[in-house]
Design a protein around this motif. Sequence first.
Motif, mmCIF file in Angstrom:
data_model
loop_
_atom_site.group_PDB
_atom_site.id
_atom_site.type_symbol
_atom_site.label_atom_id
_atom_site.label_comp_id
_atom_site.label_asym_id
_atom_site.label_seq_id
_atom_site.Cartn_x
_atom_site.Cartn_y
_atom_site.Cartn_z
ATOM 1 N N ASP A 1 -1.650 -15.965 3.265
ATOM 2 C CA ASP A 1 -1.652 -16.825 4.451
ATOM 3 C C ASP A 1 -0.341 -16.809 5.221
ATOM 4 O O ASP A 1 -0.231 -17.454 6.271
ATOM 5 C CB ASP A 1 -2.024 -18.275 4.108
ATOM 6 N N ASP A 2 0.665 -16.067 4.720
ATOM 7 C CA ASP A 2 1.894 -15.903 5.497
ATOM 8 C C ASP A 2 1.627 -14.950 6.660
ATOM 9 O O ASP A 2 0.839 -14.004 6.538
ATOM 10 C CB ASP A 2 3.012 -15.296 4.640
ATOM 11 N N TYR A 3 2.299 -15.177 7.777
ATOM 12 C CA TYR A 3 2.296 -14.169 8.832
ATOM 13 C C TYR A 3 3.188 -13.018 8.370
ATOM 14 O O TYR A 3 4.257 -13.235 7.790
ATOM 15 C CB TYR A 3 2.830 -14.749 10.142
ATOM 16 N N ARG A 4 2.752 -11.801 8.624
ATOM 17 C CA ARG A 4 3.530 -10.642 8.212
ATOM 18 C C ARG A 4 3.401 -9.537 9.254
ATOM 19 O O ARG A 4 2.557 -9.606 10.155
ATOM 20 C CB ARG A 4 3.057 -10.121 6.856
ATOM 21 N N ILE A 5 4.238 -8.514 9.114
ATOM 22 C CA ILE A 5 4.132 -7.324 9.950
ATOM 23 C C ILE A 5 3.723 -6.154 9.064
ATOM 24 O O ILE A 5 4.336 -5.907 8.020
ATOM 25 C CB ILE A 5 5.454 -7.016 10.670
ATOM 26 N N ALA A 6 2.669 -5.467 9.478
ATOM 27 C CA ALA A 6 2.210 -4.265 8.784
ATOM 28 C C ALA A 6 2.502 -3.070 9.678
ATOM 29 O O ALA A 6 1.973 -2.979 10.786
ATOM 30 C CB ALA A 6 0.719 -4.356 8.481
ATOM 31 N N VAL A 7 3.368 -2.185 9.210
ATOM 32 C CA VAL A 7 3.629 -0.945 9.937
ATOM 33 C C VAL A 7 2.576 0.054 9.484
ATOM 34 O O VAL A 7 2.517 0.425 8.310
ATOM 35 C CB VAL A 7 5.039 -0.406 9.650
ATOM 36 N N ASN A 8 1.713 0.455 10.411
ATOM 37 C CA ASN A 8 0.604 1.341 10.066
ATOM 38 C C ASN A 8 0.491 2.470 11.088
ATOM 39 O O ASN A 8 0.379 2.207 12.280
ATOM 40 C CB ASN A 8 -0.698 0.542 10.009
ATOM 41 N N PRO A 9 0.530 3.735 10.614
ATOM 42 C CA PRO A 9 0.736 4.136 9.221
ATOM 43 C C PRO A 9 2.172 3.891 8.770
ATOM 44 O O PRO A 9 3.090 3.888 9.576
ATOM 45 C CB PRO A 9 0.406 5.629 9.243
ATOM 46 N N GLY A 10 2.315 3.686 7.461
ATOM 47 C CA GLY A 10 3.635 3.441 6.902
ATOM 48 C C GLY A 10 4.413 4.728 6.701
ATOM 49 O O GLY A 10 3.965 5.822 7.062
ATOM 50 N N SER A 11 5.569 4.597 6.100
ATOM 51 C CA SER A 11 6.454 5.749 5.940
ATOM 52 C C SER A 11 6.151 6.563 4.692
ATOM 53 O O SER A 11 6.689 7.656 4.517
ATOM 54 C CB SER A 11 7.915 5.284 5.895
ATOM 55 N N ASN A 12 5.294 6.037 3.807
ATOM 56 C CA ASN A 12 4.969 6.752 2.572
ATOM 57 C C ASN A 12 3.468 6.986 2.463
ATOM 58 O O ASN A 12 2.667 6.216 2.988
ATOM 59 C CB ASN A 12 5.444 5.954 1.349
ATOM 60 N N SER A 13 3.102 8.041 1.771
ATOM 61 C CA SER A 13 1.691 8.334 1.539
ATOM 62 C C SER A 13 1.423 8.385 0.041
ATOM 63 O O SER A 13 2.317 8.669 -0.759
ATOM 64 C CB SER A 13 1.289 9.668 2.180
ATOM 65 N N PHE A 14 0.177 8.079 -0.341
ATOM 66 C CA PHE A 14 -0.222 8.110 -1.748
ATOM 67 C C PHE A 14 -1.535 8.866 -1.851
ATOM 68 O O PHE A 14 -2.553 8.452 -1.292
ATOM 69 C CB PHE A 14 -0.381 6.688 -2.291
ATOM 70 N N ARG A 15 -1.493 10.014 -2.534
ATOM 71 C CA ARG A 15 -2.674 10.866 -2.688
ATOM 72 C C ARG A 15 -3.305 11.198 -1.339
ATOM 73 O O ARG A 15 -4.518 11.156 -1.160
ATOM 74 C CB ARG A 15 -3.701 10.196 -3.604
ATOM 75 N N GLY A 16 -2.437 11.499 -0.393
ATOM 76 C CA GLY A 16 -2.909 11.895 0.925
ATOM 77 C C GLY A 16 -3.279 10.750 1.838
ATOM 78 O O GLY A 16 -3.613 10.964 3.001
ATOM 79 N N HIS A 17 -3.229 9.517 1.314
ATOM 80 C CA HIS A 17 -3.574 8.351 2.129
ATOM 81 C C HIS A 17 -2.305 7.692 2.636
ATOM 82 O O HIS A 17 -1.400 7.393 1.866
ATOM 83 C CB HIS A 17 -4.384 7.349 1.305
#
Length: 328
Positions: free
Chosen positions: A82-98
């Motif tokens: 329930d906190d307000y947050r910032i999501a940087v999308n896409p992010g700087s890292n990938s995991f298994r191609g995602h």
Amino acid sequence: MDSTSNEHPAAVPSAAGEEDERIIEATKSLRRHIGLAEDPTDPSSVASPNPEEPMFWIEVAPPSTRGAKCRLDSCTENIMPDDYRIAVNPGSNSFRGHQNSDYYHVACFERIADFSQAAFLDRVQPLTRRMWPFRNLKSSSMLDGNYLLDAGAERLTLEWKRSVGKLIDERDGVKAKDDSKDGLKDDSTDDSKDDLNPVFRNLLYNAGSSKYVPQEIPNMDTFERHLLTTTLAPNESDGPDDDDEWNLFDEYLVAREDDPTSLDSRHTLSATLFLWGQHVVLATSSNLTEKGKEQKEAELTPKAIRAIKRLAVTPMPDIQSAFRGGRF
């Protein structure tokens, strides 16, 4: 707002201790991620365009047991549900191609993102019923009421972005574009919003006031217009004789379009959302402490409580239209 306008030097923190070094490196990393030179004051610092065009999504953290880790290394607090947050999308890292998203407390992100520059501000996008398909979220998660901003946070974020953008354009000498529609000209004496169709501007800024007179807006979505007239209306009134109507932006918006010094503060967005979120708790909670009850009585009038309860609701998508459009 023009992101190609002259870029002013980013506020890269001075090196003073381990935490400052972390902030400096995080600032450089973010600049690289969005295709900017690491250090705008260093001519040898070369920018590499990012074809992914990362966006900075303002959203609500979903339910979880422990919360999410803030991406800023020097932050030791998790981002709680329930906190307000910032999501940087896409992010700087990938995991298994995602390509994963990077999550930040709003105040933490403001330490490394210079929103007095259009290159950063233009990427800010509140996560709303209309924008969720671009956030790469599962529709089931969104329909559960997760991630989307409440009405008050949505209006405040959009108005914050508009106000800061106007200040940037004025500072950089960028002329406002005439985005009025249907040949309508703005003859209002309020030139702070002169890039809007005056009829639409009337809806955006006067809805909820006893003085608001609805006008026809050709081709406007009926569902969206209803929301802007009701749930998303920024004003609250006690009737025609009310000479002190409540206004969302006057109460909570920290960055003011008529105050150029607003660009000097890095934390106007987090301060705005913090003030709003604090009053949402006071107005809607049924188990306040004695201190909370005293604060509520001291800070909120019955009219303010009524307005906050209305704006604390999360506007959901028009499901029928979404199904017809093939988005589910």
